[in-house]
Design an enzyme around this catalytic site. Structure first.
Site, PDB file in Angstrom:
ATOM      1  N   PHE A   8       0.826  -1.209   0.000  1.00 36.84           N
ATOM      2  CA  PHE A   8       0.000   0.000   0.000  1.00 36.84           C
ATOM      3  C   PHE A   8       0.856   1.253   0.000  1.00 36.84           C
ATOM      4  CE2 PHE A   8      -2.699  -3.176   2.012  1.00 36.84           C
ATOM      5  CZ  PHE A   8      -3.953  -2.920   1.466  1.00 36.84           C
ATOM      6  N   ASP A   9       0.485   2.191  -0.864  1.00 39.73           N
ATOM      7  CA  ASP A   9       0.943   3.556  -0.682  1.00 39.73           C
ATOM      8  C   ASP A   9       0.281   4.040   0.620  1.00 39.73           C
ATOM      9  OD1 ASP A   9       1.981   6.179  -1.386  1.00 39.73           O
ATOM     10  OD2 ASP A   9      -0.103   6.693  -1.807  1.00 39.73           O
ATOM     11  N   PHE A  10       0.742   5.153   1.170  1.00 41.18           N
ATOM     12  CA  PHE A  10       0.164   5.583   2.442  1.00 41.18           C
ATOM     13  C   PHE A  10      -0.729   6.820   2.295  1.00 41.18           C
ATOM     14  CE2 PHE A  10       0.193   7.277   6.805  1.00 41.18           C
ATOM     15  CZ  PHE A  10      -0.410   6.182   7.404  1.00 41.18           C
TER      16      PHE A  10
END
Length: 212
Positions: A8-10
């Site tokens: 996941f990107d944040f």
């Protein structure tokens, strides 16, 4: 397809930091370049690393601008970030199903950890790959390849999920499947042009996708 791990990107994917990012950029830019930038101008700075954005704005002031940004951002972080619908419960369910989770972001690790604390999900993630974990940030494949190495999973068993072109392009460059999020600040159509494997209308869509 068997999904074993999700990357996941944040910012803008798990935690809504858009207001925080825009307000921080406006604070820094208004101080140095009064009247030259609007909040709308700052939207394009969501996604790239701070150094990339400030190099574009003022190449001779990058260190100073980054320091100013980080100071204000840290001071206002917790009051300006908010949760996206369904994120926490979905992450909990994925983890309970044995799906391995990691974060691949252009943000510094300590700030990702702070955001995870706000969400209360830090314990669900095995690895955090941040700006300070790699030589090259997304869209370069290095951060994703490092995550795969740490998780010891094959490319075909992984999906990279994000709200920005950098996330999807990095996934393509690393040879993994990708998922764009419809709640991206830049709009769903913007993200579709980078041809993600999946488009998530809600984080809960992942629960179906991982079942194959």
């Amino acid at each position: 397809m068997m999904v074993k791990a999700l990357l996941f990107d944040f910012d803008g994917t798990l935690l809504d930091t858009n207001e925080l990012i825009i307000q921080t950029f406006m604070h820094v830019l208004e101080e140095k370049f009064p009247g030259q930038y609007s909040p709308k101008d700052c939207i394009k700075f969501i996604g790239p690393s701070l150094r990339q954005s400030f190099t574009e704005i003022a190449p001779d002031m990058v260190d100073e601008l980054v320091a100013s940004y980080r100071k204000w951002n840290i001071e206002h972080h917790d009051e300006l970030v908010t949760q996206y619908d369904g994120v926490v419960s979905t992450l909990q369910q994925l983890h309970a199903q044995g799906i391995r989770l990691a974060i691949v972001s252009t943000k510094r690790v300590d700030m990702i950890e702070r955001g995870l604390k706000v969400l209360g999900v830090g314990h669900l993630f095995e690895h955090i790959i941040g700006f300070d974990s790699v030589q090259h940030v997304k869209p370069h494949p290095e951060p994703i390849l490092l995550a795969l190495e740490k998780l010891q999973v094959a490319k075909e068993d992984v999906i990279m999920i994000g709200d920005n072109s950098h996330d999807i392009e990095a996934g393509h460059n690393a040879g993994v499947k990708t998922a764009g999020v419809a709640w991206t600040f830049k709009g769903e159509d913007y993200l579709k042009q980078f041809s993600p494997t999946y488009m998530l209308d809600n984080m809960t869509d992942l629960l179906t996708i991982v079942k194959g």
